[in-house]
Every structure is written in structure tokens, then in C-alpha cells.
Design a protein around this motif. Sequence first.
Motif, PDB file in Angstrom:
ATOM      1  N   PHE A  82       1.231 -30.583  38.053  1.00  0.00           N
ATOM      2  CA  PHE A  82       0.590 -31.843  38.435  1.00  0.00           C
ATOM      3  C   PHE A  82      -0.374 -31.659  39.614  1.00  0.00           C
ATOM      4  N   GLY A  83      -0.359 -30.496  40.244  1.00  0.00           N
ATOM      5  CA  GLY A  83      -1.359 -30.199  41.255  1.00  0.00           C
ATOM      6  C   GLY A  83      -2.762 -30.145  40.681  1.00  0.00           C
ATOM      7  N   GLN A  84      -2.859 -29.997  39.336  1.00  0.00           N
ATOM      8  CA  GLN A  84      -4.159 -29.984  38.679  1.00  0.00           C
ATOM      9  C   GLN A  84      -4.847 -31.355  38.723  1.00  0.00           C
ATOM     10  N   LEU A  85      -4.104 -32.396  39.118  1.00  0.00           N
ATOM     11  CA  LEU A  85      -4.722 -33.726  39.220  1.00  0.00           C
ATOM     12  C   LEU A  85      -5.896 -33.711  40.202  1.00  0.00           C
ATOM     13  N   LYS A  86      -5.761 -32.958  41.289  1.00  0.00           N
ATOM     14  CA  LYS A  86      -6.839 -32.866  42.266  1.00  0.00           C
ATOM     15  C   LYS A  86      -8.049 -32.170  41.647  1.00  0.00           C
ATOM     16  N   LEU A  87      -7.822 -31.063  40.938  1.00  0.00           N
ATOM     17  CA  LEU A  87      -8.913 -30.355  40.289  1.00  0.00           C
ATOM     18  C   LEU A  87      -9.575 -31.243  39.241  1.00  0.00           C
ATOM     19  N   LEU A  88      -8.766 -32.012  38.508  1.00  0.00           N
ATOM     20  CA  LEU A  88      -9.315 -32.893  37.473  1.00  0.00           C
ATOM     21  C   LEU A  88     -10.223 -33.949  38.093  1.00  0.00           C
ATOM     22  N   ALA A  89      -9.801 -34.484  39.236  1.00  0.00           N
ATOM     23  CA  ALA A  89     -10.634 -35.484  39.914  1.00  0.00           C
ATOM     24  C   ALA A  89     -11.954 -34.869  40.375  1.00  0.00           C
ATOM     25  N   GLU A  90     -11.898 -33.630  40.885  1.00  0.00           N
ATOM     26  CA  GLU A  90     -13.118 -32.972  41.331  1.00  0.00           C
ATOM     27  C   GLU A  90     -14.049 -32.671  40.161  1.00  0.00           C
ATOM     28  N   LYS A  91     -13.491 -32.216  39.062  1.00  0.00           N
ATOM     29  CA  LYS A  91     -14.309 -31.885  37.901  1.00  0.00           C
ATOM     30  C   LYS A  91     -14.982 -33.129  37.322  1.00  0.00           C
ATOM     31  N   THR A  92     -14.198 -34.213  37.187  1.00  0.00           N
ATOM     32  CA  THR A  92     -14.781 -35.434  36.608  1.00  0.00           C
ATOM     33  C   THR A  92     -15.802 -36.074  37.538  1.00  0.00           C
ATOM     34  N   LYS A  93     -15.743 -35.776  38.833  1.00  0.00           N
ATOM     35  CA  LYS A  93     -16.720 -36.305  39.786  1.00  0.00           C
ATOM     36  C   LYS A  93     -18.059 -35.577  39.646  1.00  0.00           C
ATOM     37  N   ASP A  94     -17.998 -34.323  39.168  1.00  0.00           N
ATOM     38  CA  ASP A  94     -19.199 -33.505  39.012  1.00  0.00           C
ATOM     39  C   ASP A  94     -19.935 -33.951  37.744  1.00  0.00           C
ATOM     40  N   ALA A  95     -21.060 -34.631  37.906  1.00  0.00           N
ATOM     41  CA  ALA A  95     -21.810 -35.143  36.761  1.00  0.00           C
ATOM     42  C   ALA A  95     -22.326 -34.007  35.890  1.00  0.00           C
ATOM     43  N   ALA A  96     -22.659 -32.874  36.509  1.00  0.00           N
ATOM     44  CA  ALA A  96     -23.158 -31.741  35.727  1.00  0.00           C
ATOM     45  C   ALA A  96     -22.074 -31.221  34.776  1.00  0.00           C
ATOM     46  N   PHE A  97     -20.826 -31.215  35.233  1.00  0.00           N
ATOM     47  CA  PHE A  97     -19.728 -30.742  34.390  1.00  0.00           C
ATOM     48  C   PHE A  97     -19.406 -31.731  33.287  1.00  0.00           C
ATOM     49  N   ILE A  98     -19.289 -32.997  33.640  1.00  0.00           N
ATOM     50  CA  ILE A  98     -18.810 -33.987  32.695  1.00  0.00           C
ATOM     51  C   ILE A  98     -19.776 -34.193  31.547  1.00  0.00           C
ATOM     52  N   LYS A  99     -21.043 -33.837  31.746  1.00  0.00           N
ATOM     53  CA  LYS A  99     -22.038 -34.019  30.682  1.00  0.00           C
ATOM     54  C   LYS A  99     -22.095 -32.816  29.741  1.00  0.00           C
ATOM     55  N   LEU A 100     -21.385 -31.738  30.104  1.00  0.00           N
ATOM     56  CA  LEU A 100     -21.394 -30.555  29.250  1.00  0.00           C
ATOM     57  C   LEU A 100     -20.656 -30.839  27.936  1.00  0.00           C
ATOM     58  N   PRO A 101     -21.096 -30.241  26.828  1.00  0.00           N
ATOM     59  CA  PRO A 101     -20.359 -30.417  25.570  1.00  0.00           C
ATOM     60  C   PRO A 101     -18.981 -29.750  25.668  1.00  0.00           C
ATOM     61  N   GLY A 102     -17.967 -30.477  25.354  1.00  0.00           N
ATOM     62  CA  GLY A 102     -16.608 -29.953  25.450  1.00  0.00           C
ATOM     63  C   GLY A 102     -15.903 -30.314  26.729  1.00  0.00           C
ATOM     64  N   ALA A 103     -16.590 -30.906  27.700  1.00  0.00           N
ATOM     65  CA  ALA A 103     -15.955 -31.245  28.971  1.00  0.00           C
ATOM     66  C   ALA A 103     -14.880 -32.312  28.768  1.00  0.00           C
ATOM     67  N   LEU A 104     -15.165 -33.320  27.952  1.00  0.00           N
ATOM     68  CA  LEU A 104     -14.170 -34.378  27.700  1.00  0.00           C
ATOM     69  C   LEU A 104     -12.957 -33.820  26.958  1.00  0.00           C
ATOM     70  N   ASP A 105     -13.168 -32.807  26.119  1.00  0.00           N
ATOM     71  CA  ASP A 105     -12.032 -32.166  25.455  1.00  0.00           C
ATOM     72  C   ASP A 105     -11.123 -31.486  26.477  1.00  0.00           C
ATOM     73  N   VAL A 106     -11.734 -30.884  27.526  1.00  0.00           N
ATOM     74  CA  VAL A 106     -10.938 -30.278  28.600  1.00  0.00           C
ATOM     75  C   VAL A 106     -10.092 -31.346  29.276  1.00  0.00           C
ATOM     76  N   VAL A 107     -10.705 -32.496  29.583  1.00  0.00           N
ATOM     77  CA  VAL A 107      -9.989 -33.579  30.255  1.00  0.00           C
ATOM     78  C   VAL A 107      -8.827 -34.061  29.395  1.00  0.00           C
ATOM     79  N   MET A 108      -9.073 -34.285  28.104  1.00  0.00           N
ATOM     80  CA  MET A 108      -8.014 -34.777  27.225  1.00  0.00           C
ATOM     81  C   MET A 108      -6.907 -33.747  27.052  1.00  0.00           C
ATOM     82  N   ASP A 109      -7.266 -32.476  27.038  1.00  0.00           N
ATOM     83  CA  ASP A 109      -6.238 -31.440  26.928  1.00  0.00           C
ATOM     84  C   ASP A 109      -5.342 -31.411  28.158  1.00  0.00           C
TER      85      ASP A 109
END
Length: 1265
Positions: A1039-1066
Motif C-alpha cells: 500500500f506504500g505504492q499509493l504515494k507513487l500512484l498519486a505522483e504518477k497520476t499527477k504527471d500529465a505527461a505520464f497519464i496521457k501515454l497509451p497504457g498508462a490507465l491500464d497501469v493505474v487499473m492494474d
Amino acid sequence: MSELNRIFCELKSQCAQNVDWTHVEGWLCDDDSDEVIQRRASTFWSLPMCRQNLGVQDTQLQTLRDLSQCIRLLRSTDTETENNFDVTHDNWANIEDVTPKDYLTYIYALTSLATLPQDILQYAPTALNEHVNVQLALNAVSTYFLTLTIPGAKSYGVFDEGVIEHCLRVFRLLEQYANSSARANNIWILFLTICDDLKLVFRYVHFKDHLKPRDNIMRCLFEILYMNFRHGYNNACAHQLHLKCFELLDEITNEQNGDVHETLMHIMSQTFSMHIYPENSKSSGPKSGEHISDWFIKLLDKYPGIISGVLALYVECVITNPIREWKIGDEKIAIGYAAKYDAALYAKCNKSCTEMLLETIRAEDAVGLQLRTLELVERILQHQTQVEWQIFRYDVSTEPREVSLITETIRCLDDKTSSVRRKASQVLSVSIKQGSPITTRILHELISFVQYDDVKTPQKPNARQIELSLEKPGDLQYAYSFEGFEELEPEVKKMPKVIYERFIAANNGLARCSGLALLERLVQINQRIIYNTHFEREMSVLATDALSSVRKTALDTIDSLLQSYNNCTILIDVYCRIWSCMLNDEDTVLQKLALHSFNRNVLMNIKPLEFSNEPKHLLPWHILTTLLASQPRDYLQQRLTLLLQNENVVTPRLVNTIISHLNTPMATEAWTLLLLISSRITNNLDSIIPTFDCLSSYNMKSNQVLALQLICYCLSNFSKASLNQLFIRLLSALSTGSIWLALISPAILLLHHIDQLSHSQAPADSVSVENWQQQLLEDVTNATKLCMENFEADHIRLASLLATYSELIVMLPQRADERIVNFVLGYVKLCIGLNEASFDTENERIMNWMVVIAGRLSLRDNNLAHRVSKMYGQILSRNDRPQLINSTLIGLNDLGKKYPTILESNMKCILVKLFSKYATTRVRTYRCVKDVILAGNIKLKGAILVSLLAGLVDDSAEVAREADAFFMRYKKLYDKSLFHHCLKEIPFDLNDQPFLIGSARMEPGFKSPLKGAAHKKNRRLLYNHILAALDETTLLLYFGQLKLLAEKTKDAAFIKLPGALDVVMDILFVMRRICFCTKNKRQQNGGDNDDDAVTAEEEPPAPATPSAEQQPANESAATSKGRGRGSARKREMAEEPLKQLERCLRYVEETHRHLRNYMNQELHREFHKFCRAMAMRFPNLTDFAQPAQFWQKYKTKSGPKSKRRRINEEGDDAAGEESADSSSDTDNELPLQRHKHVTTTPEGGQRKRNYDLLATELIFQPHEW
């Protein structure tokens, strides 16, 4: 009457005047004062009848005997016309010489002499005549009982209950004299007389109004019976006294001595505990017909109506309310007598306890009651009983009572309690084997006639299914010989399915063994059960059962069935699976059992061809054929060699018999068997070399390989002349290329062993011979060059010569001939350039050999090895033929062991083949990569790791098992925390996303095989496999990955990449599954925290515990233990991840806020499921998590909710979502579970013989050879 008066007159002189018997009773009472005791003792001993004067005592004894004999004589002639009692004159009113008062005192005092208190004895004035005192007491008792038969005994006060009770005290002497001495025998004879006298008493004296003395007398009789049952007959008279007791009880049960029903009920209550003593339990004890049960049954002829109620009550009490102090063995004995009573009631009175048993067997929450009922049913079904009525036959049911009992017993096989199910299976097994004739007939007809149809024949059956349908026996034309079969047929039809589900699949080992025993009985009667039910599937699983007792029972069951059905293909298949696993069983006893089974079914059944006229004589060859098709021969040979070391089952006669089959259709099996037992062969084997020379056809060529291996193992069993002849022949065949390709390697190996044998036996001063290898190499080189010039005509011979050349060039320290190398590489290069249409079967066959030969020729040349490896890479890139890829991978693997850089440069091409459309190619590729990594030549990281992880979710069961075995082995050898690291990074890697900003983890050009929405199901299967391998603390730390998940989803460059939402859902999926996995594991470990409790209805099922074939090795992030019991350390370790989770909960709402602009329906549903799972699993944390408004809608409601309500709630916030989540079926599924019961390949492919790989897989994966 004058005679009686005369004797009483003599008796009067010994009576004490004016002394009441109650006075004597008072004198014999205990008192605290010694002075009082002494005074009373002096008074007692002063009585005339108590004086210790031997002459006077003898006179008294004679008088008592005369009086007794006189009364017996009168009573014995009651039926005559003379010398019998005259009621008018022969009564107590006309006895003038003695008063009843004095007579009772006399009797009371004399009977006291045998049972005096110790205080009275020590104050005796003279020495006591102990033996005479006992004789006086017993004769006085006998005399008193006889005088009670004189009319008027009651009215004149002679019949006194107190005196009778006092007289019965003499029965204590029986225990005191319970030995075989002469004195004891005399005393027991006197008791025989007393019993005879008591019979007269109960015949002529009515006890209907005197039940207490009657009951006291019966109590004495019961004590005699109990003593005989406990200790046996202690002397010569004990047996007669035992029978006298029953005769006396016959008299007591007459109407004049009390209500017959009450009397019999009293006797039954007093003798109830006597029913735990078996008949013939002691060699010197009561025999058959001398038990209380026999007496009760005998009374059925006298009081059928009354005694039937008494016996029925006994049966009911034994079943419903047995004595608590009874042990299990006692209960079984008592139930045996209940069955005996029931049989007698049914035969003589047409009454049975069947109805009562049918009620008790259906009792709810009364396991003991059901078990006792089934025990009684078992006894009833074992004994044939019919109603013995000649008239009133219309009252006798035409339906056997066994029908209803068998019906309920079969239904108990599906009882909710395992002990009841086991007992029911035992009852049925025993009834089939040892039941009564009617029981056996009912069961045999039902099991034989019922049509089982659990397995349906497909519309398009494969070859094996067609073979089985032809082998299966046809349906019977039948007619039942009993009534009531309509009730039984449906239950019997369900029996195999119930056995498979409730017994074979049970967690209890005893249940599995019990089910196997019953299944064996059923199959022995009806062979169609094997074909029409899931017999093969269910029995095969037992090959690797966790309990050795179950494995042993499984082998014994199949072994026994094979004796009945020698030619049953399914039985032979199952036998081979179980037997091959037991060859390497962890229990050495089972290994020996497997060897003896092999000896019994194979070796002992092999007969010469002229005597092989029975199915059992073909059984050994069928077994060997199946073993060759399903098991590795090297494994079988290794295990049999080890187990045969201390056994003498291989004899010269057996070996000769097997050799006689080398020229028969069973030749391949005969060669194989000789190879398996080669370590124990002592015969001279020269005769098999001519047989080897005669093998020419394709089939026989495969036998040549076996023959060469056999000769190699048994060189010491051949003469030098035979070996020399064979040596010359093989050299000639190799040098001319006239040898089959598959024979080249074993032939050269055999030549090498013969050469070594020759050198080892040569004398020290012998002349050295030329090197045959060098000479053969020269001959082969010249022949090869000649064939190269005429390739098209001699390509078959050239392939043989090249194979021989490549074998020799590896053995000798020489470089390969450049012309030959160029020819081989040129041919490979030419074939690589061919298109698919030109690449025919013949080209592929030769190409396979050329690829292997090229690898061998380049082993000693670094430059040539790299040149060949490039060609291998081209083959892997341009071709996908399974055989060619297999040969290429073998060559690459061999080169990589010597030149590791070759593998690194070709790894990309190799990994591509992990995703070939052919399962065979994927399996071979996986094994190649696995071997290289486990050898330490290549590191497990990046694209290699992702590709190998993808193998866990491969559609092929064999690839998935290879992957599971590899990771278990790798974690054991190199990195125990591999899955711990994978869990953090793998969601990014599987979706081709960098784990850290600016990092590029994957090799350029590599694409994840599990990327995209189409592979979401497989990714989740992989996550479940990883989660099942980690401990609870490690999972909670994720559950420490919650912090990393918040940082990744805040990064607009990452979230717009193809497959980024699949990472979040996984990641959300992994965290949601952790909520349920940790809850499940806490319950398994006994943790029960009310604060963290989740209702069972709201919790989806957690992943099932992996079986032995698929369970990953558990890992722990923190394995150190604290001091003492470690509870404080464990509590601290458990608090750390929870504290981290408490700090990271705020990132959940932050992540949701970041995703708001990118939220689609699928992501919204996944986020909702995650938050709800968190609220259910950690209510104490989410109740206070911030912001409170975000978590409010996910808080669990109090009270359980229905399943339908839960489905609606989960869909409230997802309007318009699909009714079924595409991944819902994989939320708790493990990858290898999908292949657990797979028996056929996907459409478009078909197994050769549909053999299940279970046995082979589990033999080789858990063990290290």
C-alpha cells in the motif's frame, strides 16, 4: 407327616428358647464399644446351634440334610398318588415340636456362621470349625428355602423377608471360593442344590406380593452370571451353576411370581450391561447358547407378545441411549446382540426394528445415533432372516426389509458429517462382500443393472474414445428378482458421483480410503462404471495424494481391479500413472510396494508365446506399452535399478522368457523390459546379437536403439567373440553410412564402452592396438566428401555420414574439415533463403540434422561458433516450424554453454519464440531459457523476466507448469524476494511504461506480450499468482505504492501515454485483491479481529490455496523472530505496514482527483471496487481518513446484505455499466487452476493417446535429479 415331625423334634433340641432372630441380628451388628461387642459375641457363641462342638455340629448337619431330603422327596412325587403333600395334614399347623419363631432363629444363627463379622470371630471361645460352619450355613439355607414350600409358611410367619435376605448373603461365598480346589468344588455343589431348591420355592410359593425377596434372589443369580462372563468358569461346577441360573429365571418369570412383563423388564434392566460380553470370549467361559440373549430368545416361544416388546425396547435403548461408560467396542458388542434379537423377532413374530432404524438414521445433528444405527444395519444385512410362518403369510411383506435399509445407507453417503459417510461406505462395502444371500443378491442386481451415464460420448469422438467405446461391455438385458427396486435404482445410480465428490475429493484421508474401498466393490460388480463415470480422472489425481495411506490404497485398488479386468485400457492407464509416481515416493515402504506390484502384474504374468492364451498374459505388454507412451524411460530405468538392488525377482528363467518375445509383436516392449531390469540380469546374452542384426524395418530400427543401450548396460553378460563380431559390424556400418541416424550416437557410445572393456582386461605387457576412432574418422571423412559430390542421389547416406563425423569430431582433439564445414553451412544458408512453398518435408528433415551438425562442428572454433549462431538467429527470426526451432534451440543452448555471449546476442530472437503459435515450440524455448538462467549464464531481468512471467499464464498447461517450476527453483537458488520486487514494478513493465521518470527498463524494440486491454485477464491471473506467494506483511507493505500512484497520476505527461490507465487499473486491482487475500490469511492463521471483520457475504472468495503442483514458495519480507514466543515482535511487525497505510490513505482521494479528467467507465468501476474493499478491510482506518466526505460513501452498513443487494450497490455509481465484468471470473483465479482438469488440447490439435501429464509433471518438477 410323622417323618417331618420326627425330624423337627430332633431339630428342637438345638434351638434356642425365647430368642428371636432379630436379637441375633442385633448381636451381630457393629458397635464402637469393645466391651459391648465382646458381650454380644459371648451371647451368640453360647447359642446351642452355634457351639463349636464337632460332634454336635455333625448331628445338626445330618438333621438338616434329612429334613431337606424329606421335603424334596415329597415335592418330587407331587404328581404321583402316594407320598405327596396332604394339604390338610402336611402343613405348619400340624408341626408341633418347633415353633416358627424358634425355627427362624435357628436358621438365622446357622446361616450367620458363614458370614460372621471379624469382631465376632475374634471373641470365639474355642477354635472354629470353619469348613463345618460353611456346610451348616449352606445346608441351613437350603433347608429353609425348602420349608417355605410347606403349606402355611406365610400364615405362620415362617416366610420372612428379612430371613430370606439374610440367607442370600451366603452367595458371597462364591467369589471367596472362585477357584478349582476340592473344597471350592464342594461348596459350588451345595449352591447347585440351593438353586434346585429355589426352583421348588418359586414353583410352589407365590412371590407376587413379595417382590423384594424375589428381586434379591434374582440379584444373586445375576451376580453369578456376571462373574462367569468376567472370569470364565473357575471350577467344574461353574458351568452347571450358570445353566441353573437360567432354569431358575424360567421359574421366576411365571405369572404367580409377579407381572410377567414387569418381571422381564426388570431382568432386562439388570442384565443390560451383560450384553457387552461376547459369546466364546474366554476359552473356559460361557459358550454359544449360554448367554442371557439366548435365554430371552428362548422365551419368545413362551411369551411372544410380551418378550417382543422387551427385546424391541432393548434394541431402541442400545441405539438411542447406550450406557455412557461403554467404550466403542462395548457398543459394537451390544449392537451385535440387538441384531440377534431383531433377527429372532423377525423370524418368529414378523416384527422388525426397521422403522425405528429408518427414523434414527435420518436424525439431525446426532452423529453418534446415526453411527450406531448404521452399525446395526450392517449386522442385519450380514445375516439372512426370513419369517418362519406357514400360515398368515398375507401379513408378511413381499418386499425384503433389506431394500429400505440399503436405500437409507446409500443416502448416508451424502451426509453432511464425514464420520457418518465413512460408516455408510463401510456398511455397503461389507454388505457387498460378506452380506447375507438376499442382501448380496439385491446389491449385485442393482449395481449390475443400473445404467451409469455421467460421461457422455461426444459427437466427434477421438481415436481413444472410439477405442474405449469398442472395448466397453454392452448394456445388460435384465429383470429384478425382488420388489422395491424402483426406490433403490436412483440412489445406486448416483453412488459413483457421490463417491467422487464426497470421498475421493474429501480433505480427510480416511474418507478417501473408505471411498476407494467402496468404489472397488462397485467396479468389481459392474465394469461399466469405469467407462461411464469419471473414474479415470478421479483416480489419477490420487497418484500424488498428500497421504501415503491414500496413495497405497489407490494402488491396491487398481491392482485388485486389474486382476479382474486384465484388458481394461483405462485401468492400465491409471495404474501406470499411480505406479510410476510411487516408484519415487517419499515413503520407502510404498516404493517397495510399487516394485512388488510390478512383479505381480508384469514379471510374473510373462509366459512364453505358446502359453499366452489368457488376457492376464497380455497384461504385462499392455502395461509396458502405456508406460512407454506416458513416462520417461530413463526415469523408469533409474528407479527400478535402485529398487531391484536387494530384490530377487529377476531370474534367469524370466530373462529367457522375455528374450523369447523379441521376435514377436511385443518386441519393443520386450526390449524395453530387458533394459529396465538390466541391472539384475545374470544370463549370457549372446543370443540377442543375431536378433539385433535381423532388425531392419522402421519399427525394428527403433528397437535397435533399445538393443544397443541394453548391450551397453550388460557388456559383462556377452562373450568376447560376440562383442568382437558386433564391434566390427558397427564400425563397418558407421564408416559406410549404412546406419539409421538415431542409432549413430548409441552405436559410437557402445563402441567406446567395448574398447574400454578390452583395455581394462588386457595384460600390462600387451601390444597396443590402433585408435579405432581416428581410423573411423578418416574413413568417414573420405566417404563424406564422395557423397557431397553426389548429394541428390546420396543425401540419406550423407546425412548418416555427417552425423557420425560430427560425433567423432567432438570426441577427438581435431578441427573440422573445412570443406565439410562449408558444405553444411552452405546448405543451412540455402535453406534459410527458401520460401515456405519450397520448404518441403524432406528439406525440413535434412535441415534439422544440418542445424545440429553445424553446432557440433563449431564447438571447438570460436569464430565458427559465432558464425553459426548468427545463422541460428536467422532461423529463429524467419521460421516457426516446431521441429526446426527445437533443433536450433538445442544447438544454441549447446554453444551458449561454452560461449555465453552467443546467447546474449541471440536472446531477442529466442524470446520471440516464447510466443510462438505452437505449444511445442513455446515449451522447448522456455526450457532453453530456463536452463541458461539457472546455470547463471544470463541474468533474469527486463525483457527476459517479463517474457518468462508471461509463461505462467500461457494457454498451454505444460508451459504454465514449466514456468511455475522455474520460478520456484530460481527463488530457492538466487532471489527469495523476486516476487516482492516484481509486485512493485511489474504493472509498469507489463504495460510498457517506465517505473521511474526518465528510466527505460525494457530493451529497445521489445513489446510486452501482455500489454493492452485484450490481455487484462492474463495480467490479473499473473498478479494473483504473485500474491499467493507472498506473506501478509509483504502484501500490506504494497500500500506504500499509493504515494507513487498519486505522483504518477499527477504527471500529465505520464497519464496521457497509451497504457498508462491500464497501469493505474492494474495497481488498483492488486491492492483490492490484497484486501481480501490478507483477510483470508488472517482467518487461516486464527486471527479474529472484530474491528477489521468483514461479513462473509460481502467478501468475494479469496484465491484458493494452490495445490502441490502449482503452489509457489511462500516468501517473507521479514523472517527474523523475536525472543521468547515472539508475540511482541510479531505485533510490532504487523503494526508497521498498518501505520504506513494510515499515512498513505490521503493519496487515495488525491489520485481520484488527478484522474477525474481521464475517468472512463471502466476506470470508475475499478476505483469504486478498490475503495469499497479498503473500507471493508480497514474500517478503523478509513473511518478517520481524510477527506471524510470522500470516504463516507464507501463505509460499510451494519448488518448483512443479500448477495443481490450487494451487486446493486456496487453498480449504483456506475450507471449504464455492463451487467457482467469481463474480469470478474479471474478476480480469485490462479493461473494453473485453469489446467487442473484439462484432458484435451484446444480445437485443431489432439493428443496422441490423450495421456494426462500429471504423473510425469509431478515426478520431475518437485525432485532434483
